[in-house]
Every structure is written in C-alpha cells, then in structure tokens.
Design a protein around this motif. Structure first.
Motif, short mmCIF file in Angstrom:
data_model
loop_
_atom_site.label_atom_id
_atom_site.label_comp_id
_atom_site.label_asym_id
_atom_site.label_seq_id
_atom_site.Cartn_x
_atom_site.Cartn_y
_atom_site.Cartn_z
N GLU A 152 1.97 -16.76 -31.98
CA GLU A 152 2.11 -15.47 -32.43
C GLU A 152 1.31 -14.46 -31.91
O GLU A 152 0.12 -14.91 -31.71
CB GLU A 152 2.12 -15.45 -34.05
CG GLU A 152 2.12 -13.90 -34.79
CD GLU A 152 1.68 -13.75 -35.99
OE1 GLU A 152 1.26 -12.95 -36.64
OE2 GLU A 152 1.80 -14.99 -36.94
N VAL A 153 1.86 -13.60 -31.18
CA VAL A 153 1.19 -12.67 -30.41
C VAL A 153 0.86 -11.11 -30.79
O VAL A 153 2.22 -10.90 -31.29
CB VAL A 153 1.52 -12.48 -28.93
CG1 VAL A 153 0.38 -11.71 -28.00
CG2 VAL A 153 1.34 -13.93 -28.27
N LYS A 154 0.16 -10.68 -31.15
CA LYS A 154 -0.12 -9.33 -31.67
C LYS A 154 -0.94 -8.32 -30.86
O LYS A 154 -2.14 -8.76 -30.48
CB LYS A 154 -0.85 -9.45 -33.09
CG LYS A 154 -0.91 -7.65 -33.66
CD LYS A 154 -1.67 -7.95 -35.05
CE LYS A 154 -1.80 -6.69 -35.61
NZ LYS A 154 -2.80 -6.54 -36.97
N ILE A 155 -0.48 -7.02 -30.26
CA ILE A 155 -1.28 -6.27 -29.51
C ILE A 155 -1.98 -5.55 -30.31
O ILE A 155 -1.67 -4.77 -31.50
CB ILE A 155 -0.18 -5.15 -28.87
CG1 ILE A 155 0.64 -5.92 -27.78
CG2 ILE A 155 -1.23 -4.18 -28.10
CD1 ILE A 155 1.88 -5.26 -27.23
N VAL A 156 -3.34 -5.51 -30.02
CA VAL A 156 -4.51 -4.78 -30.59
C VAL A 156 -4.73 -3.56 -30.29
O VAL A 156 -5.05 -2.50 -31.03
CB VAL A 156 -5.62 -5.82 -30.72
CG1 VAL A 156 -7.05 -4.94 -31.66
CG2 VAL A 156 -5.45 -7.26 -31.68
N GLU A 157 -4.87 -3.44 -28.80
CA GLU A 157 -5.31 -2.41 -28.24
C GLU A 157 -4.35 -2.38 -26.80
O GLU A 157 -4.44 -3.37 -26.24
CB GLU A 157 -6.86 -2.44 -27.91
CG GLU A 157 -7.22 -1.31 -27.29
CD GLU A 157 -8.80 -1.04 -27.12
OE1 GLU A 157 -9.46 -0.14 -26.29
OE2 GLU A 157 -9.38 -2.12 -27.51
N LEU A 158 -3.84 -1.46 -26.47
CA LEU A 158 -3.20 -1.07 -25.29
C LEU A 158 -3.35 0.14 -24.42
O LEU A 158 -3.44 1.18 -25.34
CB LEU A 158 -1.58 -1.16 -25.61
CG LEU A 158 -0.74 -0.91 -24.26
CD1 LEU A 158 -0.86 -2.22 -23.19
CD2 LEU A 158 0.84 -1.04 -24.83
N ALA A 159 -3.65 -0.03 -23.29
CA ALA A 159 -4.16 1.31 -22.34
C ALA A 159 -3.21 1.06 -21.24
O ALA A 159 -2.69 0.12 -20.95
CB ALA A 159 -5.47 1.55 -22.33
N GLU A 160 -3.31 2.03 -20.28
CA GLU A 160 -2.47 2.03 -19.08
C GLU A 160 -3.02 0.71 -18.30
O GLU A 160 -2.10 0.06 -17.53
CB GLU A 160 -2.88 3.27 -18.13
CG GLU A 160 -1.97 3.34 -16.74
CD GLU A 160 -2.51 4.73 -16.16
OE1 GLU A 160 -2.64 4.63 -14.96
OE2 GLU A 160 -2.55 5.83 -16.66
N ASN A 161 -4.32 0.16 -18.29
CA ASN A 161 -4.72 -0.81 -17.48
C ASN A 161 -5.44 -1.82 -18.20
O ASN A 161 -6.16 -2.64 -17.63
CB ASN A 161 -5.49 -0.49 -16.28
CG ASN A 161 -6.92 0.15 -16.61
OD1 ASN A 161 -6.86 0.71 -17.82
ND2 ASN A 161 -7.88 0.19 -15.83
N TYR A 162 -5.30 -1.91 -19.57
CA TYR A 162 -5.94 -2.92 -20.37
C TYR A 162 -4.96 -3.21 -21.67
O TYR A 162 -4.39 -2.26 -22.14
CB TYR A 162 -7.23 -2.17 -20.92
CG TYR A 162 -8.07 -2.79 -21.80
CD1 TYR A 162 -9.00 -3.89 -21.19
CD2 TYR A 162 -8.17 -2.62 -23.37
CE1 TYR A 162 -9.60 -4.80 -22.12
CE2 TYR A 162 -8.94 -3.37 -23.90
CZ TYR A 162 -9.61 -4.42 -23.67
OH TYR A 162 -10.35 -5.14 -24.57
N VAL A 163 -5.21 -4.32 -21.92
CA VAL A 163 -4.57 -4.94 -23.22
C VAL A 163 -5.54 -5.86 -23.82
O VAL A 163 -6.06 -6.48 -23.17
CB VAL A 163 -3.17 -5.33 -23.10
CG1 VAL A 163 -3.28 -6.93 -22.33
CG2 VAL A 163 -2.30 -5.54 -24.28
N ARG A 164 -5.66 -5.67 -25.35
CA ARG A 164 -6.30 -6.78 -26.23
C ARG A 164 -5.38 -7.24 -27.07
O ARG A 164 -4.66 -6.49 -27.72
CB ARG A 164 -7.48 -6.11 -26.78
CG ARG A 164 -8.46 -7.10 -27.52
CD ARG A 164 -9.61 -6.64 -27.89
NE ARG A 164 -9.74 -5.17 -28.59
CZ ARG A 164 -9.95 -5.11 -29.92
NH1 ARG A 164 -9.90 -6.19 -30.66
NH2 ARG A 164 -9.64 -4.12 -30.58
N LEU A 165 -5.21 -8.58 -27.12
CA LEU A 165 -4.17 -9.31 -28.13
C LEU A 165 -4.82 -10.24 -28.55
O LEU A 165 -6.04 -10.94 -28.42
CB LEU A 165 -3.23 -10.14 -27.16
CG LEU A 165 -2.60 -9.19 -26.06
CD1 LEU A 165 -1.90 -10.50 -24.83
CD2 LEU A 165 -1.47 -8.36 -26.45
N MET A 166 -4.16 -10.33 -30.05
CA MET A 166 -4.75 -11.73 -30.79
C MET A 166 -3.66 -12.75 -30.88
O MET A 166 -2.43 -12.18 -30.79
CB MET A 166 -4.79 -11.32 -32.28
CG MET A 166 -5.94 -10.18 -32.65
SD MET A 166 -7.50 -10.80 -32.01
CE MET A 166 -7.75 -12.27 -33.23
#
Length: 86
Positions: free
Chosen positions: A2-16
């Motif tokens: 299971e993948v959840k996007i926590v933070e998304l920007a133009e050149n950055y992503v943080r996933l759980m």
C-alpha cells in the motif's frame, strides 16, 4: 503493498509504503540513485515492528512519480531477464 503520497512537489515526493521491507526498498533505492535525474532517494523504516516505511525522492527537475514508475519498470525488466534464463 500500500502506497500513500504524504507530500508532493514539482521535484520531490514523500511516500508511506506499507507491506514492504528492506528487500524491495533497498533494491528500489539502488535503482533510483542510478537515474541521472535523481538527486536523492532514501527510505526509512520508522520502527522494526511496524510494517511501514517512508520513501523520499528528490529530482533535478523530472517528475518524481514518473522517475519512480521508470525505476519499477527497470526492476521488472531485470527480473524478467533473470527468469528467462532459468
């Protein structure tokens, strides 16, 4: 998994990421850092008893989700190559 996007920007992503451990995440991180467009790729398993990890990807302008998809496709191709030799 299971993948959840926590933070998304133009050149950055943080996933759980739930349901994966070092086996897949280390392979994915290795594949990501081999991409010239990736500045940072790291993961952190928050606690050994929790089935959850945090994955962070920073790029030099490329879409981080597209970079992630491409890395997964390369992993699939490599596994298919190995399986075809059996």
């Amino acid at each position: 998994m299971e993948v959840k996007i926590v933070e998304l920007a133009e050149n950055y992503v943080r996933l759980m990421v739930k349901g994966e451990d070092h086996t897949f995440l280390n392979l994915l991180q290795h594949e990501l850092v081999n991409d010239d467009g990736v500045v940072l790729a790291k993961y952190n398993i928050t606690h050994p008893l929790r089935d959850e990890a945090e994955l962070m990807i920073r790029t030099s302008g490329k879409d981080p989700l597209e970079v992630l998809k491409e890395a997964n496709q390369r992993i699939i191709s490599k596994i298919d190559e190995v399986l075809s030799q059996l």
